[in-house]
Design a protein around this motif. Structure first.
Motif, mmCIF file in Angstrom:
data_model
loop_
_atom_site.group_PDB
_atom_site.id
_atom_site.type_symbol
_atom_site.label_atom_id
_atom_site.label_comp_id
_atom_site.label_asym_id
_atom_site.label_seq_id
_atom_site.Cartn_x
_atom_site.Cartn_y
_atom_site.Cartn_z
ATOM 1 N N LYS A 149 -43.874 19.190 33.976
ATOM 2 C CA LYS A 149 -42.518 19.157 33.529
ATOM 3 C C LYS A 149 -42.476 19.846 32.450
ATOM 4 O O LYS A 149 -41.067 20.556 32.090
ATOM 5 N N ASN A 150 -43.368 19.638 31.535
ATOM 6 C CA ASN A 150 -43.252 20.462 30.250
ATOM 7 C C ASN A 150 -44.092 21.556 29.882
ATOM 8 O O ASN A 150 -44.291 22.311 28.939
ATOM 9 N N ASP A 151 -44.237 22.158 31.280
ATOM 10 C CA ASP A 151 -45.154 23.394 31.140
ATOM 11 C C ASP A 151 -46.582 23.401 30.352
ATOM 12 O O ASP A 151 -47.028 24.387 29.829
ATOM 13 N N GLY A 174 -60.347 12.082 34.469
ATOM 14 C CA GLY A 174 -61.491 11.906 33.510
ATOM 15 C C GLY A 174 -61.191 12.261 32.063
ATOM 16 O O GLY A 174 -61.599 11.907 31.154
ATOM 17 N N PHE A 175 -59.953 13.275 31.994
ATOM 18 C CA PHE A 175 -59.739 13.860 30.557
ATOM 19 C C PHE A 175 -58.388 13.164 30.079
ATOM 20 O O PHE A 175 -57.954 13.481 28.759
ATOM 21 N N GLY A 176 -58.031 11.957 30.825
ATOM 22 C CA GLY A 176 -56.876 11.379 30.054
ATOM 23 C C GLY A 176 -55.837 10.923 31.514
ATOM 24 O O GLY A 176 -55.753 11.851 32.466
ATOM 25 N N PRO A 177 -54.994 9.925 31.158
ATOM 26 C CA PRO A 177 -54.143 9.410 32.500
ATOM 27 C C PRO A 177 -53.191 10.759 32.615
ATOM 28 O O PRO A 177 -53.058 10.868 34.098
ATOM 29 N N ALA A 178 -52.868 11.688 31.940
ATOM 30 C CA ALA A 178 -51.850 12.644 32.585
ATOM 31 C C ALA A 178 -52.682 13.894 33.342
ATOM 32 O O ALA A 178 -52.275 14.579 33.940
ATOM 33 N N GLY A 179 -54.096 13.569 33.426
ATOM 34 C CA GLY A 179 -55.002 14.463 34.378
ATOM 35 C C GLY A 179 -55.044 14.192 35.657
ATOM 36 O O GLY A 179 -55.525 14.913 36.519
#
Ligand SMILES: *Cc1c(COP(=O)(O)O)cnc(C)c1O
Length: 410
Positions: free
Chosen positions: A164-166, A377-382
């Motif tokens: 969404k935010n590129d 594994g690198f964070g929820p947005a991943g």
């Protein structure tokens, strides 16, 4: 009674690479004949370049003679290496640094993890999501991250980077004291334009924040418009510390050498409003807790700034970036949506049909015998992405693309 640092108990087990290994091993046990290709772990595969090898041989010979033997070196690194860094990594980009602002280390992980000692434990912090885990875990250990609730740390502002935010993190709508940025980014392989980076520097100037800028992958930038250093932005010397590493630039993951830039103008206040430069305190911290990286490693690093060294390092990076192109184009031909891989050795692949990261990881392992890294594994947005690295051998990259193609058309 010695009491444990209870912040250590809050650390979340880092499951990622251990779990990948476990799953790959389980697959290998049930499929002993399978030839598994790993495009998962972010380590390089190409040997050190000849200029570095020759310099290391010479440095070893130095150590064998009374005349040229080197014991403890300066904690900040040898002046000849710091001068070469200033002259080759910064001057050509119009950045004037003094060698005293360069602190040579044993790799960027140490200093990105230790740098938080410069500021009070109760500063607030912001990180991009997904993220290189060191930035958060090092702050968990000193209590700064707060408590872990619903998959997030209570004192950490997360800046999601998504389609969404590129993959450009949004500036927080509130004050934060410390900001970790990594560009080109691990794991997304995306970059920040000068305009975007300028917004961060201006935010930090306005809010009296410090930016910790991890530029470990700057050597992979292909687009001339993308900044290699945060100091290309006016005012950044007042608000930013930059980390660089020879690990990905020149294959030094096993040699260990990098450096941190702490500019003289960088300051922070006491509660009473007294301003102090931070560089002298980083110097003092290093002299107290670090005894320098080895003479041999520093001679190796110096060699990448010779004309031959520069060309050889460039050739290896070109090799990896050609891998990245083959992989990116191959995956896109299969209809997969990919990000990154143009100015960084990482390709961030969107899983088809909203498959979750771990599920897609297993499907690819069982279907194509190719190992990727689950983005979550690198964070929820991943979640919903996997990371592929271009650090493999050319033949493996090509074979992996062939297999993924075959698997996906089944
Ligand atoms: C690989 C990497 C580094 C470099 O680590 P070293 O300790 O220098 O080997 C730093 N930051 C990120 C984000 C990395 O992926």
């Amino acid at each position: 009674m010695a009491l444990i640092n209870e912040h250590l108990l809050k650390l979340q087990r880092n499951y990622l690479f251990a779990d990948i290994a476990k799953k790959v091993n389980a697959f290998k046990t049930t499929h002993p004949k399978a030839n598994v290709i790993s495009l998962g772990i972010g380590d390089v595969t190409q040997p050190l370049c000849p200029a570095v090898i020759e310099a290391m041989h010479r440095a070893v010979d130095d150590m064998a003679t009374e005349e040229h033997f080197h014991g403890y070196g300066p904690e900040q690194g040898y002046l000849w290496l710091r001068e070469a860094i200033v002259k080759n990594d910064y001057l050509p980009r119009g950045i004037h640094l003094d060698p005293s602002e360069i602190f040579v280390n044993d790799g960027a992980k140490s200093d990105t993890g230790n740098i938080g000692e410069l500021v009070r434990w109760d500063n607030s912090m912001a990180v991009t999501d997904p993220i290189y885990p060191v930035y958060i875990d090092s702050n968990v250990m000193n209590g700064r991250a707060g408590v872990f609730e619903n998959g997030r740390w209570s004192n950490v502002t997360y800046m999601p980077c998504n389609e969404k935010n590129d993959f450009v993190p949004q500036i927080p709508d509130h004050r934060v004291d410390m900001i970790y940025l990594c560009y080109p980014n691990n794991p997304t392989g995306m970059v920040l334009s000068k305009e975007e980076l300028r917004k961060w520097v201006n935010y930090a100037l306005h809010n009296d924040s410090i930016i910790f800028f991890d530029a470990a992958y700057e050597a992979y930038i292909q687009d001339d418009a993308i900044p290699h250093s945060i100091y290309e932005i006016r005012g950044a010397r007042k608000v930013a510390i930059e980390f660089r590493s020879f690990s990905k630039t020149a294959g030094f993951t096993g040699i260990r050498c990098g450096y941190t830039v702490v500019p003289k103008e960088l300051t922070a206040e006491t509660m009473q409003g007294e301003r102090h430069a931070l560089a002298p305190f980083w110097d003092r911290r290093q002299c107290t807790k670090f005894n320098g990286t080895s003479y041999i490693s520093q001679r190796a690093a110096e060699a990448i700034y010779t004309p031959e060294g520069k060309q050889q390092v460039k050739d290896t990076i070109a090799y990896y970036m050609e891998n990245a192109r083959i992989m990116r184009e191959g995956l896109q031909r299969l209809g997969l949506k990919t990000y990154g891989g143009e100015n960084a050795p990482y390709i961030w692949v969107k899983t088809p049909g909203n498959t979750d990261s771990w599920r897609f990881f297993e499907q690819m392992l069982y279907g194509a015998q190719v190992v990727c890294t689950p983005g979550v594994g690198f964070g929820p947005a991943g979640e919903g992405f996997v990371r592929l690295t271009a650090f493999g051998r050319r033949s493996d990259c090509k074979e992996a693309m062939r297999r993924i193609g075959e698997w996906m058309s089944r």
